[in-house]
Design a protein around this motif. Structure first.
Motif, PDB file in Angstrom:
ATOM      1  N   GLY A 196       0.665  -1.286   0.038  1.00  0.00           N
ATOM      2  CA  GLY A 196      -0.006  -0.138  -0.168  1.00  0.00           C
ATOM      3  C   GLY A 196       0.808   1.336   0.121  1.00  0.00           C
ATOM      4  N   THR A 197       1.631   1.592   0.837  1.00  0.00           N
ATOM      5  CA  THR A 197       2.330   2.730   0.977  1.00  0.00           C
ATOM      6  C   THR A 197       3.796   2.607   0.502  1.00  0.00           C
ATOM      7  N   LEU A 198       4.298   1.462  -0.333  1.00  0.00           N
ATOM      8  CA  LEU A 198       5.410   1.137  -0.936  1.00  0.00           C
ATOM      9  C   LEU A 198       4.966   0.884  -2.368  1.00  0.00           C
ATOM     10  N   ARG A 199       5.486   1.811  -3.274  1.00  0.00           N
ATOM     11  CA  ARG A 199       5.164   1.379  -4.622  1.00  0.00           C
ATOM     12  C   ARG A 199       6.281   0.828  -5.573  1.00  0.00           C
ATOM     13  N   PRO A 200       6.110  -0.218  -6.132  1.00  0.00           N
ATOM     14  CA  PRO A 200       7.089  -0.738  -7.004  1.00  0.00           C
ATOM     15  C   PRO A 200       7.618  -0.018  -8.129  1.00  0.00           C
ATOM     16  N   THR A 201       8.636   0.611  -8.156  1.00  0.00           N
ATOM     17  CA  THR A 201       9.115   1.799  -9.187  1.00  0.00           C
ATOM     18  C   THR A 201       9.080   1.434 -10.612  1.00  0.00           C
ATOM     19  N   SER A 207      -4.109   1.084 -15.900  1.00  0.00           N
ATOM     20  CA  SER A 207      -5.430   1.068 -15.751  1.00  0.00           C
ATOM     21  C   SER A 207      -5.870   1.748 -14.915  1.00  0.00           C
ATOM     22  N   VAL A 208      -7.194   2.058 -14.849  1.00  0.00           N
ATOM     23  CA  VAL A 208      -7.966   2.915 -13.915  1.00  0.00           C
ATOM     24  C   VAL A 208      -8.291   2.069 -12.655  1.00  0.00           C
ATOM     25  N   HIS A 209      -8.067   0.876 -12.708  1.00  0.00           N
ATOM     26  CA  HIS A 209      -8.370   0.076 -11.658  1.00  0.00           C
ATOM     27  C   HIS A 209      -7.189  -0.631 -10.719  1.00  0.00           C
ATOM     28  N   TYR A 243     -11.706  -0.095   0.120  1.00  0.00           N
ATOM     29  CA  TYR A 243     -10.837  -1.100  -0.464  1.00  0.00           C
ATOM     30  C   TYR A 243     -10.232   0.031  -1.637  1.00  0.00           C
ATOM     31  N   THR A 244      -9.031   0.606  -1.448  1.00  0.00           N
ATOM     32  CA  THR A 244      -8.256   1.275  -2.417  1.00  0.00           C
ATOM     33  C   THR A 244      -7.419   0.859  -3.714  1.00  0.00           C
ATOM     34  N   ASN A 245      -7.254   1.626  -4.528  1.00  0.00           N
ATOM     35  CA  ASN A 245      -6.013   1.200  -5.638  1.00  0.00           C
ATOM     36  C   ASN A 245      -4.951   2.049  -4.814  1.00  0.00           C
ATOM     37  N   PRO A 246      -3.992   0.910  -4.656  1.00  0.00           N
ATOM     38  CA  PRO A 246      -2.752   1.198  -3.755  1.00  0.00           C
ATOM     39  C   PRO A 246      -2.024   2.485  -4.672  1.00  0.00           C
ATOM     40  N   LEU A 247      -2.256   2.443  -5.826  1.00  0.00           N
ATOM     41  CA  LEU A 247      -1.253   3.382  -6.877  1.00  0.00           C
ATOM     42  C   LEU A 247      -2.011   4.767  -6.677  1.00  0.00           C
ATOM     43  N   THR A 248      -3.092   5.087  -6.293  1.00  0.00           N
ATOM     44  CA  THR A 248      -3.810   6.173  -6.513  1.00  0.00           C
ATOM     45  C   THR A 248      -4.574   6.557  -5.201  1.00  0.00           C
ATOM     46  N   GLY A 249      -4.908   5.630  -4.210  1.00  0.00           N
ATOM     47  CA  GLY A 249      -5.590   6.057  -3.237  1.00  0.00           C
ATOM     48  C   GLY A 249      -7.118   6.221  -3.559  1.00  0.00           C
ATOM     49  N   GLY A 250      -7.523   6.150  -4.799  1.00  0.00           N
ATOM     50  CA  GLY A 250      -8.632   6.039  -5.239  1.00  0.00           C
ATOM     51  C   GLY A 250      -9.425   4.623  -5.031  1.00  0.00           C
TER      52      GLY A 250
END
Ligand SMILES: [Fe+2]
Ligand SMILES: [Fe+2]
Length: 360
Positions: A196-201, A207-209, A243-250
């Motif tokens: 969630g708080t760590l994004r694989p760069t 995708s929007v999902h 339940y969020t998209n961990p890349l956007t918080g959306g």
């Protein structure tokens, strides 16, 4: 020129007939829409025997791709959906069965109701599912289900089909084989994005999902109960996690807002109302909700609907965890979200009726 009421009426009738022949209708004559979502509840105890009978009568395969019973809201005549924008269905799969691979522009979610040993495969990744897990199959992703375990496996399917049909944007495609090839390690998305708080760069996800396909219930429950030691959450929604998209918080799905809600034993939320028809599924617990003055008693695995702009409040008799989904991600950016607290009677509705569940 008209010379009296009689001839005016006659002239108006002729005028309306003329308008109709132009495939038009006078706005001032149109009646208010009467087809409307009503509060409703489907008891799992009523549906499990029906699902089991379906397993004897209807094999899963290319003829019946999914063995699914659709919850049809009685207020939405002919629409066969739980709310005007969302479906809530129960799907059952038996050991050895495969629900063949396909993809469609409708987005879908699964909330696992009972059983284990079945998997969902999405875009080359497999995830085995357990009760309470929230699984996503975003739009236009190849997905199939198979059952490698023992006993029946049931899940709640949530889809945005009515919304997609309103936009006349429905497309569907079958995969050439029943099972899509598995190209990734099982639950690879969970390890890549689940923190969630760590994004694989090095991963580009366009995708929007959400890139996650399974949000495990064990983790969700752990977070809910940890927070419950410190807070009661919102007076209206108790402890509710999105339940969020961990890349956007959306939202996890672009068209469906999905939430897990914990009610403590004895907790009684205050009533409010908002736009967005909402579907509740009881993962664990027992209690009741008052929806537009009517009491709906619920228990484990039951599913109920709170229509858009209906007053609602919840009461838990024991610790209860609800899975909640609605169409907020579509309403909110369009300026159609509206919310109001119930201010009379200390925020609690008068109960004027009790809903009787079961077949008509
Ligand atoms: Fe599907
Ligand atoms: Fe609410």
């Amino acid at each position: 020129m008209t010379s009296g009421d009689g001839s005016l009426t006659e002239e108006l009738d002729l005028f309306y007939e003329e308008v109709r022949r132009h495939n038009s209708s006078p706005l001032w004559l149109q009646e208010r829409q009467t087809v409307k979502t009503v509060p409703f509840l489907w008891r799992y105890d009523d549906f499990r025997p029906l699902l089991m009978r379906a397993t004897e009568l209807v094999p899963v395969g290319r003829q019946a791709e999914r063995r699914v019973l659709v919850f049809a809201n009685p207020g939405l005549e002919g629409k066969q959906s739980a709310t005007s924008t969302l479906l809530a269905n129960l799907q059952i799969i038996m050991p050895g069965e495969v629900a063949p691979s396909h993809r469609h522009t409708a987005s879908a979610l699964r909330l696992i109701v009972e059983g284990s040993g079945a998997y969902t495969a999405v875009q080359g990744e497999k995830s085995y599912m357990d009760p309470g897990d929230f699984v996503t199959t975003p739009n236009w992703t190849w997905h199939d289900h198979g059952h490698e375990g023992q006993g029946p496996m049931v899940w709640l399917d949530g889809l945005d089909v009515p919304m997609v049909m309103t936009f006349e944007a429905q497309f569907q495609e079958q995969y050439s084989e029943d099972k899509q090839p598995i190209t990734k390690a099982n639950d690879a998305s969970m390890r890549l994005f689940g923190a969630g708080t760590l994004r694989p760069t090095w991963i580009h996800h366009d995708s929007v999902h959400s890139p996650l396909i399974n949000y495990k219930f064990a983790h969700v429950y752990d977070v809910l109960t940890t927070l419950a030691k410190e807070t009661d959450g919102s007076p209206f929604d108790a402890i509710t996690l999105e339940y969020t998209n961990p890349l956007t918080g959306g939202p996890a799905l672009a068209t469906i807002g999905c939430f897990a809600q914990l009610l403590k034993p004895g907790q009684h939320t205050k009533a409010h109302r908002h736009t967005g028809g909402t579907i509740y599924h009881v993962i664990e617990g027992k209690g009741y909700s008052v929806i537009a003055g009517k009491r709906f008693d619920w228990g484990r695995k039951d599913t109920f609907v709170v229509p858009s702009w209906a007053w609602h409040e919840h009461v838990a008799e024991v610790e209860s965890v609800l899975f909640v989904y609605n169409d907020w991600p579509v309403l909110q950016p369009l300026g159609l979200f509206r919310e109001e607290p119930y201010t009379e009677r200390d925020g609690h509705q008068e109960v004027t009726e009790t809903f009787v569940a079961g077949p008509a």
